[in-house]
Design a protein around this motif. Structure first.
Motif, short mmCIF file in Angstrom:
data_model
loop_
_atom_site.label_atom_id
_atom_site.label_comp_id
_atom_site.label_asym_id
_atom_site.label_seq_id
_atom_site.Cartn_x
_atom_site.Cartn_y
_atom_site.Cartn_z
N ALA A 175 0.83 -1.21 0.00
CA ALA A 175 0.00 0.00 0.00
C ALA A 175 0.86 1.25 0.00
CB ALA A 175 -0.93 -0.01 1.22
N GLU A 176 2.00 1.19 0.67
CA GLU A 176 2.88 2.35 0.74
C GLU A 176 3.48 2.67 -0.62
OE1 GLU A 176 6.74 2.59 3.21
OE2 GLU A 176 5.10 3.08 4.59
N ALA A 177 3.69 1.65 -1.43
CA ALA A 177 4.30 1.86 -2.75
C ALA A 177 3.30 2.30 -3.80
CB ALA A 177 5.00 0.58 -3.20
N GLU A 178 2.00 2.18 -3.51
CA GLU A 178 0.98 2.53 -4.50
C GLU A 178 0.81 4.04 -4.58
OE1 GLU A 178 -2.49 0.61 -3.15
OE2 GLU A 178 -1.86 -1.41 -3.74
N PRO A 179 0.43 4.54 -5.78
CA PRO A 179 0.07 5.95 -5.87
C PRO A 179 -1.26 6.20 -5.17
CG PRO A 179 -0.36 4.85 -7.96
CD PRO A 179 0.35 3.85 -7.08
N VAL A 180 -1.43 7.38 -4.64
CA VAL A 180 -2.66 7.76 -3.95
C VAL A 180 -3.34 8.85 -4.75
CG1 VAL A 180 -3.64 8.66 -1.82
CG2 VAL A 180 -1.64 7.18 -1.73
N GLY A 181 -4.63 8.65 -5.01
CA GLY A 181 -5.39 9.68 -5.72
C GLY A 181 -5.07 9.76 -7.18
N GLY A 182 -4.53 8.63 -7.75
CA GLY A 182 -4.29 8.60 -9.19
C GLY A 182 -2.94 9.15 -9.59
N ALA A 183 -2.15 9.61 -8.64
CA ALA A 183 -0.83 10.13 -8.96
C ALA A 183 0.09 9.86 -7.79
CB ALA A 183 -0.88 11.63 -9.25
#
Length: 704
Positions: free
Chosen positions: A127-135
């Protein structure tokens, strides 16, 4: 001229700038509750920023920690250890949250590490490596807030709903202007309180600041989040609850920390949500025991938000249909202003409340009204609502089928002859058509089905009361499932729905005629009705069971549960009626009849002040083995104003070990000294490795 010594292969060199890291090490020992200094290797200098998770060597083993600060030099005499690893460059603990954790730990005689575990969820690397809010967003904490609001701009808060309350419009104006107002709000029955809270959040967005709303359970979170999303847009709202699961919860937490969401709605742990520049902090239904953290150091949501509001200059709103003595103290001390409706508004919105046996005429019509579990007045109210095509809410204090048994002659609890444990009847035995179950009024006849001890499991086929010699049993409190069966027989053809008490907890029920049996806190809203107040009647059963609990807050908690259910009933002008099965002469019943939570809270606070109990004083509860409790109490360096009560024996631990409790109380002015003394006492015990643990709770919810 000197030259720098070349670095040997594998040798670590300290960072050129700010080479010392101050680390809060995650160890459970109270005497080690302080930061420790470590050298920062040059290869970790860029990632080792304040707020990140790190690994360090402590007492010969690798442990987790949080980096609090980087400094030029250490006051430690001797060689410093090295920072072994930066677990993640994500800063999870801002300076504001670190200060809040320290404040909470000091107030509740706990440790910083314990509070950080409550404030920061476990890491989820994916989850930490994923983009948040599309960016992909930066991981560094923002030092300033954006000067422009998102497009489209948030709507201006609508004050129409707040104008029915004294100081309601002024509260919205203060929030929209960015002022740190403090208020205690009691909505009228049937109020669309999630919509009102969404309007408060809109005011904070207008001021360019964030909103944090903490509710006791997932159902309330869903209602408030839906109202905020409808008014402000779903992209501005994030929910934060344990029900999300580790990955989704951490993903939501990261979205808040990285500034993607400005409105946060969550349960207890959300009080520490890393929202930037909060403008308003809200706690809904602060009397619910779900707001009290069950893990050390046992902080309460209301207190956490109070300290956070004081530190950040945010507004604070304490809200609920009932008012706690703690909220009343905020008003009487002048720290908060009450936001309440005029009596005319209350009378127009409240249902008619009828206690059982309130008039002689009612007793003449039904001589057994006070002894019956479902008296005639309750049946009449339910029939009238069903006849109008409206649902009826039945609140039952306990879950299950037949929670306990008592002697039918003298009402003494039925006890096992072998271990003195409580006797009960299993659901299969009572509901299997044998005739063994208690009737509508709770009586139970001798049958072939034997009551069974709930402690040792031994059957008691030849029960005889030790007090009066009777062989007859009756149910002390008939549970929700048994109540649903009884009502189904009394109202044939009417749908019976359960919520809580072993059944699924429903958020809403249809608006048509039905009987809804719910345990406290699980009452559904009526679908399609603003505020959910669509019930034609509410039956509040077994009031004596709620009021007979040996607890300091029993009257306050009972009124809170009753008001939460009664607020879902139509106004008296529309035929709405509430029947409460309790003595009409009791003060708590009178407060419900008058719909006067403010007066009841004032009387409750005055009573506690007279006898010296929280919140009029600060109190510490010390629980543990008798010798350990006595040892800690004897070693404490308490202020001169301190008074020690007890110790008294508690219920045995599951292992059978004897436990005792001592209470220590001081005036509120000496509250910090009491907390410091308790923390020092615990630190001394852990330093000498005392074998028996002692639990210390400041201002416990349950005193007994």
């Amino acid at each position: 001229m000197t030259t720098a010594r070349p670095t040997r292969r594998g040798e670590r060199r300290a960072a050129a700038e700010l080479p010392v890291a101050r680390v809060a090490v995650d160890v459970p020992l109270a005497h080690l509750d302080r930061p420790f200094d470590y050298q920062v290797p040059d290869q970790l200098a860029d990632d080792a920023q304040p707020g990140v998770r790190v690994r360090v060597r402590f007492s010969g083993r690798l442990v987790d920690g949080v980096l609090l600060d980087r400094v030029e030099r250490s006051d430690h005499v001797g060689k410093l250890g090295w920072l072994e690893r930066v677990v993640s460059p994500e800063p999870v603990l801002s300076a504001e949250l670190a200060a809040l954790c320290r404040t909470v730990a000091d107030r509740y005689a706990g440790t910083f590490a314990d509070v950080v575990r409550l404030a920061v969820p476990p890491r989820h690397a994916r989850a930490e490596a994923e983009p948040v809010g599309g960016a992909t967003l930066p991981t560094t904490l923002p030092t300033t807030l954006p000067t422009t609001l998102p497009t489209p701009p948030p709507p201006a808060p609508n004050q129409d709903g707040w104008r029915r309350y004294r100081h309601g419009a002024a509260l919205l104006d203060a929030v929209a202007a960015g002022r740190g107002a403090h208020a205690v709000w009691q909505p009228v029955p049937g109020e669309d309180w999630p919509g009102r809270l969404a309007e408060v959040a809109a005011g904070a967005l207008v001021a360019g600041r964030g909103t944090l709303i903490v509710c006791p359970d997932q159902r309330d979170v869903a209602r408030v989040a839906a109202a905020c999303g409808e008014l402000l847009g779903q992209d501005r709202v994030t929910t934060l609850t344990a029900d999300l699961g580790p990955a989704r919860r951490y993903r939501s937490w990261l979205a808040i920390r990285r500034g993607h969401s400005r409105v946060v709605v969550g349960t207890r742990a959300a009080a520490f949500a890393p929202i930037a520049d909060p403008g308003v902090l809200v706690v809904w239904d602060d009397g619910d025991d779900l707001h009290a953290e069950p893990r050390a150091p046992y902080p309460h949501t209301r207190d956490v938000l109070m300290h956070r509001a004081h530190a950040t200059g945010a507004a604070l709103l304490v809200a609920g249909f009932a008012r706690t003595a703690e909220a009343q103290l905020l008003v009487e001390s002048g720290w908060a202003r009450e936001v309440t409706a005029e009596r005319t508004e209350l009378r127009a919105a409240a249902p008619r409340v009828t206690p059982v046996g309130e008039t002689e005429a009612q007793l003449v019509d039904d001589p057994h009204a006070r002894a019956a579990r479902l008296p005639r007045v309750a049946f009449d109210a339910a029939r009238a609502a069903i006849g109008r095509g409206e649902p009826v809410l039945i609140q039952v204090p306990r879950a299950g089928y037949v929670p306990g048994l008592a002697c039918a002659g003298c009402r003494e609890p039925a006890r096992c002859r072998h271990c003195a444990g409580p006797l009960g009847l299993p659901r299969a035995a009572v509901g299997g058509g044998t005739g063994a179950g208690p009737g509508a009024n709770g009586s139970a006849n001798d049958t072939a089905v034997s009551p069974t001890c709930r402690w040792c499991g031994v059957a008691a086929p030849t029960f005889r009361c030790a007090t009066c010699g009777s062989r007859r049993l009756r149910a002390t409190v008939v549970g929700a499932r048994r109540t649903a069966e009884e009502l189904g027989r009394a109202f044939p053809g009417v749908a019976v729905r359960g919520s809580g008490g072993g059944a699924d907890v429903h958020a809403t029920v249809p608006a048509g005629p039905s009987l809804v049996v719910a345990t406290p806190g699980a009452e559904p809203w009526v679908d399609g009705v603003a505020g959910g107040a669509g019930y034609g009647a509410a039956l509040l059963l077994d009031g004596w069971a709620l009021l007979s609990r040996p607890d300091l807050r029993v009257a306050e908690e009972t009124l809170r549960r009753w008001m939460a259910a009664a607020a879902l009933v139509r106004p008296a002008g529309a035929g709405g009626r509430v029947v409460v099965a309790a003595d009409p002469e009791l003060a708590v019943v009178a407060a419900l009849v008058r719909w006067d939570p403010v007066g009841h809270a004032a009387a409750e606070l005055a009573g506690r002040t007279e006898v010296g109990f929280p919140p009029a004083v600060r109190m510490a509860a010390v629980d543990g083995a008798p010798d350990a409790v006595a040892e800690l109490i004897a070693a404490l360096v308490l202020p001169d104003s301190a008074e020690v009560l007890g110790p008294v024996e508690l219920d045995p631990a599951p292992s059978g070990a004897v436990r005792e409790r001592a209470l220590v109380r001081v005036p509120r002015t000496d509250g910090r000294a009491l907390a410091a003394a308790m923390a020092a006492g615990q630190a001394a015990r852990t330093a000498r490795k005392a074998p028996d643990p002692v639990r210390v709770q400041l201002d416990p919810q349950e005193i007994g």
